[in-house]
Design a protein around this motif. Structure first.
Motif, short mmCIF file in Angstrom:
data_model
loop_
_atom_site.label_atom_id
_atom_site.label_comp_id
_atom_site.label_asym_id
_atom_site.label_seq_id
_atom_site.Cartn_x
_atom_site.Cartn_y
_atom_site.Cartn_z
N LEU A 101 0.63 -1.22 -0.01
CA LEU A 101 -0.18 -0.07 0.02
C LEU A 101 1.06 1.21 0.09
CD1 LEU A 101 -2.93 -1.31 2.68
CD2 LEU A 101 -3.05 -0.99 0.25
N PRO A 102 1.51 1.77 -1.14
CA PRO A 102 2.51 2.61 -1.08
C PRO A 102 1.65 3.82 -0.83
CG PRO A 102 2.12 1.98 -3.27
CD PRO A 102 1.31 0.80 -2.41
N LEU A 103 0.74 4.18 -1.07
CA LEU A 103 0.04 5.51 -0.96
C LEU A 103 -0.18 5.72 0.51
CD1 LEU A 103 -2.64 6.26 -3.63
CD2 LEU A 103 -0.39 7.35 -3.17
N MET A 104 0.06 4.69 1.41
CA MET A 104 -0.24 4.60 2.69
C MET A 104 0.83 4.59 3.77
SD MET A 104 -3.99 3.04 2.86
CE MET A 104 -5.27 3.35 1.37
N ARG A 105 2.14 4.94 3.39
CA ARG A 105 3.26 4.57 4.25
C ARG A 105 3.47 5.70 5.25
NH1 ARG A 105 6.15 0.92 4.38
NH2 ARG A 105 8.03 1.97 5.00
N LEU A 106 2.96 6.83 5.03
CA LEU A 106 3.13 7.89 6.00
C LEU A 106 2.90 7.41 7.32
CD1 LEU A 106 1.25 10.82 4.04
CD2 LEU A 106 3.71 10.46 4.45
N PRO A 107 4.13 7.76 8.18
CA PRO A 107 3.96 7.36 9.60
C PRO A 107 2.85 8.41 10.38
CG PRO A 107 5.90 8.36 9.19
CD PRO A 107 5.31 8.44 7.88
N ILE A 108 1.75 8.08 10.58
CA ILE A 108 0.54 8.79 11.00
C ILE A 108 0.59 8.66 12.58
CG2 ILE A 108 -1.78 9.88 11.01
CD1 ILE A 108 -0.25 9.94 8.29
N PRO A 109 0.55 9.71 13.25
CA PRO A 109 0.52 9.62 14.68
C PRO A 109 -0.74 9.12 15.13
CG PRO A 109 1.36 11.85 14.05
CD PRO A 109 0.85 11.32 12.98
N ASP A 110 -0.91 8.59 16.43
CA ASP A 110 -2.07 7.98 16.79
C ASP A 110 -3.00 9.04 17.12
OD1 ASP A 110 -0.94 5.52 16.87
OD2 ASP A 110 -0.29 5.56 19.18
N ASN A 111 -4.37 9.01 16.86
CA ASN A 111 -5.47 9.67 17.21
C ASN A 111 -6.57 8.96 18.12
OD1 ASN A 111 -7.74 11.23 17.26
ND2 ASN A 111 -7.84 11.46 14.91
N PRO A 112 -6.47 9.14 19.42
CA PRO A 112 -7.32 8.65 20.21
C PRO A 112 -8.90 8.91 20.04
CG PRO A 112 -6.31 10.53 21.29
CD PRO A 112 -5.49 10.47 20.03
N ASN A 113 -9.08 9.92 19.26
CA ASN A 113 -10.73 10.08 18.97
C ASN A 113 -10.92 10.28 17.53
OD1 ASN A 113 -11.54 10.32 21.82
ND2 ASN A 113 -10.05 12.07 22.29
N PRO A 114 -10.74 9.18 16.70
CA PRO A 114 -11.04 9.58 15.36
C PRO A 114 -12.45 9.58 14.97
CG PRO A 114 -10.82 7.14 15.91
CD PRO A 114 -10.44 8.16 17.15
N GLU A 115 -12.52 10.44 13.98
CA GLU A 115 -13.75 10.61 13.27
C GLU A 115 -14.29 9.27 12.51
OE1 GLU A 115 -14.02 14.33 11.09
OE2 GLU A 115 -13.24 15.46 12.52
N PRO A 116 -15.47 9.16 12.35
CA PRO A 116 -16.05 8.01 11.45
C PRO A 116 -15.38 8.36 10.03
CG PRO A 116 -17.93 8.87 12.87
CD PRO A 116 -16.64 9.77 13.04
N LEU A 117 -15.54 7.40 9.24
CA LEU A 117 -14.99 7.37 7.71
C LEU A 117 -15.78 6.61 7.04
CD1 LEU A 117 -12.78 8.22 5.67
CD2 LEU A 117 -11.64 6.10 6.14
N THR A 118 -16.29 7.23 5.89
CA THR A 118 -16.88 6.65 4.55
C THR A 118 -16.21 6.58 3.41
OG1 THR A 118 -17.92 8.94 3.77
CG2 THR A 118 -19.18 7.84 5.51
N TYR A 119 -16.63 5.76 2.60
CA TYR A 119 -16.11 5.21 1.52
C TYR A 119 -15.87 6.71 0.59
CZ TYR A 119 -15.64 3.83 -3.45
OH TYR A 119 -15.08 3.59 -4.80
N GLU A 120 -17.02 7.52 0.73
CA GLU A 120 -17.06 8.67 -0.40
C GLU A 120 -16.26 9.56 0.35
OE1 GLU A 120 -20.53 6.60 -1.07
OE2 GLU A 120 -19.66 7.31 0.91
N GLN A 121 -15.87 9.61 1.71
CA GLN A 121 -14.76 10.73 2.12
C GLN A 121 -13.29 10.14 1.92
OE1 GLN A 121 -16.28 10.10 6.01
NE2 GLN A 121 -16.82 12.29 6.47
N PHE A 122 -13.28 8.78 2.04
CA PHE A 122 -11.91 8.23 1.56
C PHE A 122 -11.31 8.82 0.19
CE2 PHE A 122 -8.74 5.27 0.17
CZ PHE A 122 -7.78 5.41 1.08
#
Length: 421
Positions: free
Chosen positions: A91-112
């Motif tokens: 998944l080369p587009l998703m290799r960014l080392p993203i910090p933890d988020n303890p309170n993530p927002e919901p995600l939909t297919y359209e948002q992605f």
């Protein structure tokens, strides 16, 4: 730094733009690449964009700033929804080392999809701006990578642990570094490196457009809880274990292995925007053109000043990759570009491990992009899904590729390829 760490660092050096410590460069470039807040960075970028049409150095810095703000758009969108990096080249587009988020927002297919569109469109702005810089412009900008960064967690600050140096270190260690006292890591970027960065923008646009060309909703609904385990995806309550049992790596627990298998199985994507799949091929061809232009400019350089990508005449290894470039590597890379172009133009065919042996036919990659049909990963590997693109003609042989690989020696072709672009 080990060879493996250097390879990972090279993969993330899609972020490497330019900065200025020389009087001839725009003052706003220094502000852009040493900003401590997003607001400060954006003000500098706006100034550079306004001056870009009449000043090659401003256009150069602005194009670089647009490139890494594209990555910031992607990083911020992933962080907002609690992304956990798979640390996988799958998944080369998703290799960014993203910090933890303890309170993530919901995600939909359209948002992605919207995140991918915004990322891709910003990259296009960067490519256009960098392309406006005259080929012979006298550019020279120096940056310390411990000062350049992006806002990974959408808190409007650019902190030391979000610097490019810290991010590259995290790729080799598997976690975000909090060490603000990293040693200086400075390179001088010139016109050739602008071609390099523009080529990487084209490469990333090709990836984004390929995804967006297809409807991957079934894969999203069935497996993306592996990447966004707390974003209220459809199977979260059924398949994601309690937070304390999740582990930290894609292969650290059975549930992640199972979901990775599901993800591969669910790569069966109908085509919904065929023009994007066609565009992906054009982006790859443009990347090849820019790589040739890059090496032409590198070979013409007479200085040897903190080179990011040195030519054979500029001795010294890159401190990140530990590699030194010789004429044999350059020639082999140019041969690789010719091979890739021949495949994308349909002049040569890609072999398939079982079909080519039995029928003597190969895959026409130009038709794969230009005549898009549903993309099924498993059936492409086993054969049925690529049958429509088979034809007789000149097929690239393993011997040709082996001959190229031998020129890269112990460093390995992939390491050089990630670095060379």
């Amino acid at each position: 730094m080990t060879r493996f760490a250097g390879l990972l660092a090279s993969a993330f050096l899609l972020l490497l733009p330019l900065s200025s410590a020389r009087a001839a460069a725009p003052e706003a470039a220094t502000a852009l690449f040493e900003a401590k807040t997003v607001a400060e960075r954006n003000r500098a970028l706006t100034t550079l964009e306004s001056a870009a049409k009449g000043d090659p150095a401003s256009a150069y810095a602005a194009g670089a700033g647009e490139f890494f703000t594209a990555l910031e758009i992607l990083a911020g969108g992933l962080h907002r929804h609690g992304f956990e990096s798979p640390q996988s080249f799958m998944l080369p587009l998703m290799r960014l080392p993203i910090p933890d988020n303890p309170n993530p927002e919901p995600l939909t297919y359209e948002q992605f999809r919207a995140i991918l569109v915004a990322f891709r469109d910003r990259l296009e702005e960067s490519a256009v701006t960098l392309g406006s810089v005259p080929a012979g412009a006298d550019i020279g900008m120096v940056i310390d990578l411990t000062h350049l960064g992006i806002d990974l967690n959408e808190d409007s600050s650019i902190t030391p642990d979000e610097s490019i140096a810290a991010v590259m270190a995290s790729l080799s260690r598997g976690g975000i570094s909090s060490d603000a006292a990293a040693p200086s890591l400075a390179f001088r970027f010139d016109r050739a490196d602008g071609f390099w960065l523009q080529g990487y923008a084209e490469f990333l646009m090709a990836q984004a457009d390929f995804w967006l060309a297809h409807d991957f909703r079934t894969m999203f609904d069935g497996s993306f809880h592996m990447l966004f385990p707390r974003a209220k995806l459809p199977l979260q309550d059924v398949l994601v274990p309690p937070a304390g049992d999740m582990g930290s790596s894609i292969f650290s627990s059975e549930w992640r292995i199972a979901d990775f298998i599901s993800m591969v199985h669910l790569v069966n994507w109908p085509v919904v925007e065929p023009e994007r799949r066609q565009a992906a091929r054009r982006h790859l061809l443009e990347m090849i053109r820019l790589s040739r232009q890059d090496w032409k400019a590198i070979r013409a350089e007479t200085d040897n000043d903190r080179e990011w990508l040195p030519g054979p005449q500029q001795k010294g290894e890159n401190p990140l990759t530990g590699l030194e470039v010789g004429e044999e590597q350059v020639e082999a890379w140019l041969a690789t570009l010719t091979m890739a172009e021949d495949l994308l133009e349909g002049r040569k065919l890609l072999p398939h491990f079982r079909i080519t042996v039995s029928t003597g036919q190969g895959i026409n990659m130009k038709r794969f992009f230009e005549e898009p049909k549903p993309f099924d990963l498993v059936l492409s590997i086993t054969g049925p899904a690529i049958a429509p693109y088979l034809e007789s003609g000149e097929i690239v042989t393993s011997g040709e590729f082996d001959q190229i690989q031998r020129q890269f020696g112990g460093g390995g072709f992939l390491t050089f390829a990630l670095w060379f672009n």
